[in-house]
Structure formats: C-alpha cells, structure tokens
Design an enzyme around this catalytic site. Structure first.
Site, mmCIF file in Angstrom:
data_model
loop_
_atom_site.group_PDB
_atom_site.id
_atom_site.type_symbol
_atom_site.label_atom_id
_atom_site.label_comp_id
_atom_site.label_asym_id
_atom_site.label_seq_id
_atom_site.Cartn_x
_atom_site.Cartn_y
_atom_site.Cartn_z
ATOM 1 N N HIS A 1 0.752 -1.337 -0.113
ATOM 2 C CA HIS A 1 0.053 0.160 -0.003
ATOM 3 C C HIS A 1 0.707 1.212 -0.075
ATOM 4 O O HIS A 1 1.885 1.298 0.702
ATOM 5 C CB HIS A 1 -0.894 0.083 1.296
ATOM 6 C CG HIS A 1 -1.771 0.961 1.042
ATOM 7 N ND1 HIS A 1 -1.584 2.440 1.733
ATOM 8 C CD2 HIS A 1 -3.309 0.945 0.571
ATOM 9 C CE1 HIS A 1 -2.774 3.045 1.476
ATOM 10 N NE2 HIS A 1 -3.965 2.185 0.920
ATOM 11 N N GLU B 1 -4.335 2.081 -6.860
ATOM 12 C CA GLU B 1 -4.360 3.304 -6.129
ATOM 13 C C GLU B 1 -3.709 4.526 -6.608
ATOM 14 O O GLU B 1 -2.648 4.266 -6.039
ATOM 15 C CB GLU B 1 -4.645 3.094 -4.812
ATOM 16 C CG GLU B 1 -5.664 2.189 -4.237
ATOM 17 C CD GLU B 1 -5.513 2.119 -2.615
ATOM 18 O OE1 GLU B 1 -6.573 2.365 -2.071
ATOM 19 O OE2 GLU B 1 -4.584 1.506 -1.996
#
Length: 254
Positions: free
Chosen positions: A99, A169
């Site tokens: 992430h 993302e």
C-alpha cells in the site's frame, strides 16, 4: 475463465474491537440482503481481527476477512511484526501488500513487497498487490513506467500457479477527494493487464482481477463498474460506515 469481482474495505488505523463488532452487526445483514455478485471483504487493524473473525463466524457471513500487511517470515526477532501463521489463526482470506502508505511512510521497497507477496501466496492467503503513482509522477508523464516496475518487481516471487489480486490506487487520489476519471482508470487498468500478460501470459492476465481505489464513494462506484478492466474496488474512508459501505457495494453491483 471469468474474472472474480471484489469490493474490499481498508479500515487503516480505525475502529476498536467493539466498534468493529458494532459495524459488522449492521453491515453483514446489509450484504446478505444485497446479495452482490462481488466478493465483499474488510481489512481491519491487527488488534480487531479476532473480534471480526468471531462476528463473521457468528453471523454465518460470506464476508472475507483481510489484513493490512504481514511479515514475509513465519517467525523471528521482528519486533512489532505479524506473521502469516498468526493471521491464519483468524481465517484471514487476503492481505494488502505494498500500500502507498507503507511504501511512502514506512519506506517499504519493491523487493520486500515481493517477498511478502510470495509468502502470502504460498500460505494460501490471497495477496493484494497495491500499486500507484504520485502526483509528481503523473505530472511528469512517467505513470506507466512506475506502474510497470511496481508490477514486475512486486510479482517477482509469486509462484506460477498462485492467485493474486492487483489494486491500482493513484496516490494523489487517496483520501484527497480527487477522483480519477473512469476513462483514465480504464486506460491504466488495461495497461496493467498488458504488463501482466508480459509477466505471465495473455491467458493468465485475463484471470487476474484488478481493483481500483482512490476516493471511491457510493456515487462513483457504478461508473467504475462499467469499465471492462475494473474488476472491483478497494475502499478507504467510505468503508468505515456500514450503510455507506453497503451503498458502495450495492452501486458497484447494479
């Protein structure tokens, strides 16, 4: 082979165990009522995994339970870390890896992320490899180079027959309220699938689900669902309220 669809919520550093149980007591019935085609999951903090596991089992829910990170070794002198055997005690289905917050705040490198991806896959926990570009990268026109490298390096340790999910993302859209257009997202996802076909094969690339995350909300979920290469969503802030998250799930599955 048809690709599976997923809608995952990343709770980040939110919710105590009691708050997590309260959330699930409301959210699980919503999901059962909606009966979405997508597999729905949540990734709570480590300290709430036990409570979430217990609640999901108690309500006989189909919701997947995920973790937000993991160490690549099964045990050792790694203060503050959590291993895959520890996660498996709570029947964790998936784990988020790479992430942007882990990359940029905690300086995780692609080589370490690759080891985690490989370890998760070998243990039977589905790795969700997160990739994304910064605003600086986007404005310099090097988005595709960065994403290609993140995919190639991050998947370097993945066993040939193992399952993996990709989550795109864009860093500039996470928690900022800025949302990439559906056309931009589709273009990036199609590019990622092309890279996956070079890493593996055209056939395998067509089986790998690619999720989108970045200021996803109920009012834009349906638009992303129309993109042929968007196979699901990774939801941040909008996954913290059970009704709001249920609306995201429902709108993506209209």
């Amino acid at each position: 082979m048809e690709r599976k669809s997923y809608v995952f919520g990343n709770w980040k550093m939110h919710k105590t165990a009691e708050e997590a149980k309260d959330f699930l007591s409301v959210f699980c019935p919503f999901v059962k009522e909606i009966s979405p085609a997508s597999i729905v999951g949540i990734a709570p903090s480590f300290t709430t995994l036990s409570a979430c596991c217990e609640s999901i089992k108690k309500m006989d829910s189909s919701i997947w339970l995920g973790a937000q990170n993991v160490h690549q070794d099964s045990s050792g002198a790694f203060t503050g870390e959590v291993s895959l055997p520890m996660l498996q005690e709570f029947h964790v289905n998936f784990v988020l890896l790479g992430h942007s917050e882990c990359r940029h705040i905690f300086h995780e490198e692609d080589s370490t992320i690759a080891l985690k991806v490989g370890a998760a896959a070998r243990s039977g926990v589905v790795p969700v490899l997160c990739i994304g570009e910064t605003l600086e990268t986007r404005e310099s026109g090097t988005t595709k180079d960065v994403l290609s490298n993140q995919l190639i390096l991050g998947l370097a340790q993945l066993p040939e027959t193992a399952s993996v999910i990709i989550a795109y993302e864009p860093v500039w859209a996470i928690g900022t309220g800025k949302v990439a257009s559906t056309a931009d997202v589709q273009e990036v996802h199609a590019f990622c699938r092309e890279v996956l076909s070079r890493i593996f094969s055209k056939e395998k690339s067509e089986t790998i689900s690619i999720l989108y995350g970045g200021s996803v909300k109920a009012d834009n979920a349906e638009g992303f669902a129309r993109c042929p290469d968007v196979d699901g969503l990774l939801v941040g802030g909008a996954s913290l309220d059970p009704q709001v998250f249920a609306n995201v799930v429902g709108n993506f599955n209209l």
